[in-house]
Design an enzyme around this catalytic site. Sequence first.
Site, PDB file in Angstrom:
ATOM      1  N   LYS A  11      20.570  42.660  43.396  1.00  0.00           N
ATOM      2  CA  LYS A  11      21.719  41.736  43.287  1.00  0.00           C
ATOM      3  C   LYS A  11      23.002  42.509  43.535  1.00  0.00           C
ATOM      4  O   LYS A  11      23.044  43.742  43.378  1.00  0.00           O
ATOM      5  CB  LYS A  11      21.784  41.074  41.905  1.00  0.00           C
ATOM      6  N   ASP A  17      20.220  41.889  32.561  1.00  0.00           N
ATOM      7  CA  ASP A  17      20.171  41.426  33.950  1.00  0.00           C
ATOM      8  C   ASP A  17      18.819  40.827  34.336  1.00  0.00           C
ATOM      9  O   ASP A  17      18.673  40.278  35.432  1.00  0.00           O
ATOM     10  CB  ASP A  17      20.451  42.602  34.909  1.00  0.00           C
ATOM     11  N   VAL A  35      18.083  53.809  42.905  1.00  0.00           N
ATOM     12  CA  VAL A  35      17.956  53.815  41.437  1.00  0.00           C
ATOM     13  C   VAL A  35      19.314  54.128  40.795  1.00  0.00           C
ATOM     14  O   VAL A  35      20.085  54.933  41.325  1.00  0.00           O
ATOM     15  CB  VAL A  35      16.895  54.857  41.010  1.00  0.00           C
TER      16      VAL A  35
END
Length: 289
Positions: free
Chosen positions: A10, A136, A95
């Site tokens: 996202k 999230d 990451v």
Amino acid sequence: MRVLEKAPAKINLSLDVLRKRQDGFHEVRMIMTTIDLADRVELVDISPNEIRIVSHNRFVPDDQRNLAYQAAKLLKDRFNIERGVSISITKTIPVAAGLAGGSSDAAATLRGLNKLWKLGLTLDDLAKLGAEIGSDVSFCVYGGTALATGRGEMIQQIDPPPHCWVVLAKPTIGVSTADVYRNLNLQTVQHPDVDGMVNALHNNHYEKICSLMGNVLEDVTLRMHPEVANIKEQMKRFGADAVLMSGSGPTVFGLVQYESRLPRVYNGLRGFCDQVFAVRMLGERNILD
Ligand code: ATP
């Protein structure tokens, strides 16, 4: 049996922090949208009653610290599942980048195990469970485009952005989300116009969306890591229509409406960062159903 799930990243088109709550979390209002940059999560039944993580990425933990492991553990415990599962995660999402990679892997694991174990849960059920793993994860269960409130776990689907390209550049620095929040001074920050962005999306107004992009955490990270500001500058110079840092960073993304402009932005950034991607928005509703 084997189930494959796409776990897309996202970006935040708008991110505001309202206050710190008594429980230690921050009250946020943010607009998240899914992009076509995804990890692949493969779930396979195994005979020992255990959760096994396979990732071949040295930055990704292969034990209970992995958010996908936590998702499987949560479902196993909650529904008394006495079966083993191997979770293979092929990482494409950088990451610790502000792109919710770990949360999306956890969400994909929830969706996939719901199928593998025939639990019959709805996406709403899975999103509620996801909130127990991380703020999230709920959004990542649905994907699409949403206004997220509370600590980020309360999801209201809104209109998607118009079709455009997203260029992402991740500098090789690690940013600690906890440090960014610690250095955030809510008295002095410039709050983005989140409601204005909801309207701009509703009206499918690309220029307005570009002009309203804002992230209250950006200045904090930029002060801590000036190289992020440099990447923003370069992305604008190479022709992105609007540029912003995602989440707590350090990934910077730029919107590009015309495909003809894309190579210049993408290739220009390749000179500054080793991780650069050019992908489409994937903000429509029910993309992961
Ligand atoms: P957010 O945007 O939600 O703040 P992020 O994109 O900044 O998340 P992640 O990629 O999710 O950050 O990784 C944050 C940390 O979580 C990593 O340093 C890693 O040790 C840990 N982690 C746990 N599970 C995963 C996973 N499946 N993939 C990547 N990192 C994971």
